[in-house]
Design an enzyme around this catalytic site. Structure first.
Site, short mmCIF file in Angstrom:
data_model
loop_
_atom_site.label_atom_id
_atom_site.label_comp_id
_atom_site.label_asym_id
_atom_site.label_seq_id
_atom_site.Cartn_x
_atom_site.Cartn_y
_atom_site.Cartn_z
N GLY A 1 5.60 49.00 53.13
CA GLY A 1 6.12 47.84 52.41
C GLY A 1 6.90 46.87 53.29
O GLY A 1 7.22 45.77 52.85
N ASP A 2 7.24 47.26 54.52
CA ASP A 2 7.97 46.33 55.39
C ASP A 2 7.09 45.12 55.72
O ASP A 2 5.90 45.27 56.04
CB ASP A 2 8.36 47.03 56.71
N PHE B 1 35.04 40.12 43.68
CA PHE B 1 35.14 41.14 44.75
C PHE B 1 34.18 42.30 44.54
O PHE B 1 34.45 43.43 44.94
CB PHE B 1 36.60 41.62 44.92
N ALA C 1 27.57 33.35 44.13
CA ALA C 1 27.81 34.69 43.58
C ALA C 1 26.51 35.27 43.07
O ALA C 1 25.75 34.61 42.36
CB ALA C 1 28.83 34.61 42.44
N TYR D 1 14.89 40.71 42.19
CA TYR D 1 15.80 39.79 42.88
C TYR D 1 15.09 38.45 43.15
O TYR D 1 15.60 37.38 42.80
CB TYR D 1 16.26 40.42 44.19
N ASP E 1 35.61 34.58 42.74
CA ASP E 1 34.96 35.83 43.17
C ASP E 1 35.51 36.98 42.35
O ASP E 1 36.67 36.94 41.92
CB ASP E 1 35.20 36.09 44.67
N LYS F 1 15.85 34.69 41.49
CA LYS F 1 16.15 33.48 42.28
C LYS F 1 15.22 32.33 41.87
O LYS F 1 15.66 31.19 41.72
CB LYS F 1 16.02 33.77 43.78
N1 NAD Z 1 22.64 36.97 53.48
C1 NAD Z 1 21.38 36.53 53.41
O1 NAD Z 1 20.60 36.68 54.38
C2 NAD Z 1 20.88 35.80 52.17
C3 NAD Z 1 19.54 35.38 52.14
C4 NAD Z 1 19.06 34.72 51.02
C5 NAD Z 1 19.92 34.45 49.95
N2 NAD Z 1 21.21 34.88 49.99
C6 NAD Z 1 22.07 34.55 48.83
O2 NAD Z 1 23.28 33.95 49.28
C7 NAD Z 1 24.33 34.26 48.39
C8 NAD Z 1 25.50 34.85 49.16
O3 NAD Z 1 25.06 36.09 49.77
P1 NAD Z 1 25.91 36.87 50.86
O4 NAD Z 1 24.96 37.37 51.87
O5 NAD Z 1 27.07 36.04 51.28
O6 NAD Z 1 26.40 38.14 50.01
P2 NAD Z 1 27.86 38.68 49.68
O7 NAD Z 1 27.68 39.95 48.89
O8 NAD Z 1 28.70 38.75 50.90
O9 NAD Z 1 28.44 37.53 48.74
C9 NAD Z 1 28.28 37.49 47.33
C10 NAD Z 1 29.66 37.24 46.75
O10 NAD Z 1 29.57 37.05 45.31
C11 NAD Z 1 30.56 37.84 44.68
N3 NAD Z 1 30.05 38.13 43.33
C12 NAD Z 1 28.93 38.85 43.03
N4 NAD Z 1 28.75 38.87 41.71
C13 NAD Z 1 29.77 38.14 41.15
C14 NAD Z 1 30.11 37.79 39.82
N5 NAD Z 1 29.37 38.19 38.79
N6 NAD Z 1 31.21 37.05 39.62
C15 NAD Z 1 31.99 36.63 40.66
N7 NAD Z 1 31.69 36.92 41.95
C16 NAD Z 1 30.59 37.67 42.19
C17 NAD Z 1 30.71 39.05 45.57
O11 NAD Z 1 31.93 39.74 45.37
C18 NAD Z 1 30.60 38.42 46.96
O12 NAD Z 1 31.85 37.96 47.42
C19 NAD Z 1 23.74 35.19 47.32
O13 NAD Z 1 23.38 34.42 46.20
C20 NAD Z 1 22.50 35.74 48.01
O14 NAD Z 1 21.54 36.16 47.08
C21 NAD Z 1 21.72 35.54 51.07
#
Ligand code: NAD
Length: 313
Positions: A276-277, A34, A80, A147, A32, A151
């Site tokens: 847009g919602d 952070f 990430a 975004y 990570d 994905k």
């Molecule tokens: N939370 C949701 O409802 C949801 C829904 C669909 C998809 N996602 C996907 O799930 C994954 C996790 O999301 P989350 O909700 O836990 O978000 P989050 O922001 O809590 O977690 C993302 C983590 O990745 C780290 N990070 C980001 N860019 C980085 C990089 N370049 N190098 C190293 N670390 C990096 C961040 O510091 C963070 O700890 C993501 O890929 C997100 O797109 C989440």
């Protein structure tokens, strides 16, 4: 037991995934930078001898490659990302670097060092704003943001590499994830995280529209379990599955559950619907059930009770 590398380990979903992997007896290598994650999320994991944490940017050339070469994990769970639709619209170049370029580095590292499996954090955002519910995996992919497009591109990149070079790719299309450690301070956080903070502080929540809009809210503990299954379940074929509950819950229902958990809280304030919602979103869950043996048993009420119990009062 296997060694699993998790990118985004200090994030919301990442830290729960790490905890579940460790509880199942696996060794975990966390990565990570952070950007949005927090070290406190890994407070339990950092005490485990089977866990190590590496701080770097996965979108930086060669950084991940060096770690994968050294650790030789059986699987990579790539979480990430730049996680906000709004931020991807404000900065599409950064979205490309963090959400597409980084995925290419994951695919390359897997190919070069013989990683058998890659699990990817995809999203319901790849489907866009379809009104054909519940959304099946075969639905048209019509992302409406950089975004969602990133994905979808990442899924294709990984699946193509996996087929060409002989590793298994599982794309996990998460719906609306909620639970402890979701950052309520982030301007982009999920609605439940915002509601939880407002109720905790005794403030009224604002509902845009009539509150009848629905989402497929899934508890993070179930998502973490789905990630463990995708990374470790023997003999999985490559593919993509919705990670959802198949149950729709309205914002009014969410507010009513919070009101029971936090008696005396002020009633929600209704405000005009935002342009847009999306009105309704609901996933079909059959593919994850058939392919991963995954169901999401946690009800929204139980998930919210856990969230309230673990949050600061
Ligand atoms: N939370 C949701 O409802 C949801 C829904 C669909 C998809 N996602 C996907 O799930 C994954 C996790 O999301 P989350 O909700 O836990 O978000 P989050 O922001 O809590 O977690 C993302 C983590 O990745 C780290 N990070 C980001 N860019 C980085 C990089 N370049 N190098 C190293 N670390 C990096 C961040 O510091 C963070 O700890 C993501 O890929 C997100 O797109 C989440």
């Amino acid at each position: 037991m296997a060694k699993i590398l998790v990118t985004g380990a200090a994030g919301f979903i990442g830290s729960h995934t790490v905890d579940h992997l460790l509880a199942a007896g696996h060794a975990v290598v966390g990565v990570d930078n952070f950007r949005t994650g927090r070290r406190e999320n890994l407070a339990v994991a950092l005490r485990a001898p089977a866990f190590s944490l590496h701080e770097f940017d996965v979108a930086q050339l060669d950084a991940l490659d060096r770690l994968v070469a050294k650790e030789r994990p059986a699987a990579i769970i790539h979480l990430a990302a730049l996680v906000s639709v709004q931020e991807s619209i404000a900065d599409p170049e950064l979205n490309f670097r963090l959400n597409v370029q980084a995925t290419q580095f994951v695919a390359e590292a897997a190919r070069r060092h013989g990683v058998a499996r890659v699990v990817f954090a995809s999203s319901a955002a790849i489907y866009g704003d379809t009104t054909d519910l519940p959304i099946r995996e075969t639905a048209a992919k019509m992302p409406i943001s950089p975004y969602g497009a990133a994905k979808l591109a990442s899924e294709a990149l990984l699946l193509g590499h996996g087929t060409a070079y002989g590793f298994t790719v599982r794309c996990q299309r998460y719906f609306n994830v909620f639970g402890p450690r979701q950052d309520p301070a982030s301007p982009y956080t999920g609605v439940i995280s915002i509601f939880e903070r407002r109720y905790r502080e005794g403030q009224a929540v604002t509902i845009f529209g009539d509150g009848g809009q629905t989402r497929d809210f899934i508890a993070v503990r179930d998502v973490a379990r789905a990630n463990v299954l995708a990374a470790t379940h023997p003999g999985l074929a490559p593919g993509a599955a919705n990670i959802c509950t198949g149950r729709a819950t309205s914002l009014l229902e969410i507010a009513a559950i919070f009101a029971q958990l936090r008696p005396g809280a002020p009633a929600p304030v209704l405000a005009p619907m935002r342009p847009g919602d999306i009105r309704h979103s609901l996933g079909a869950r059959a593919v994850a059930a058939a392919e991963l043996g995954f169901t999401a048993p946690t009800s929204v009420a139980d998930g919210l009770a856990e969230l309230v119990a673990t949050s600061r009062t």
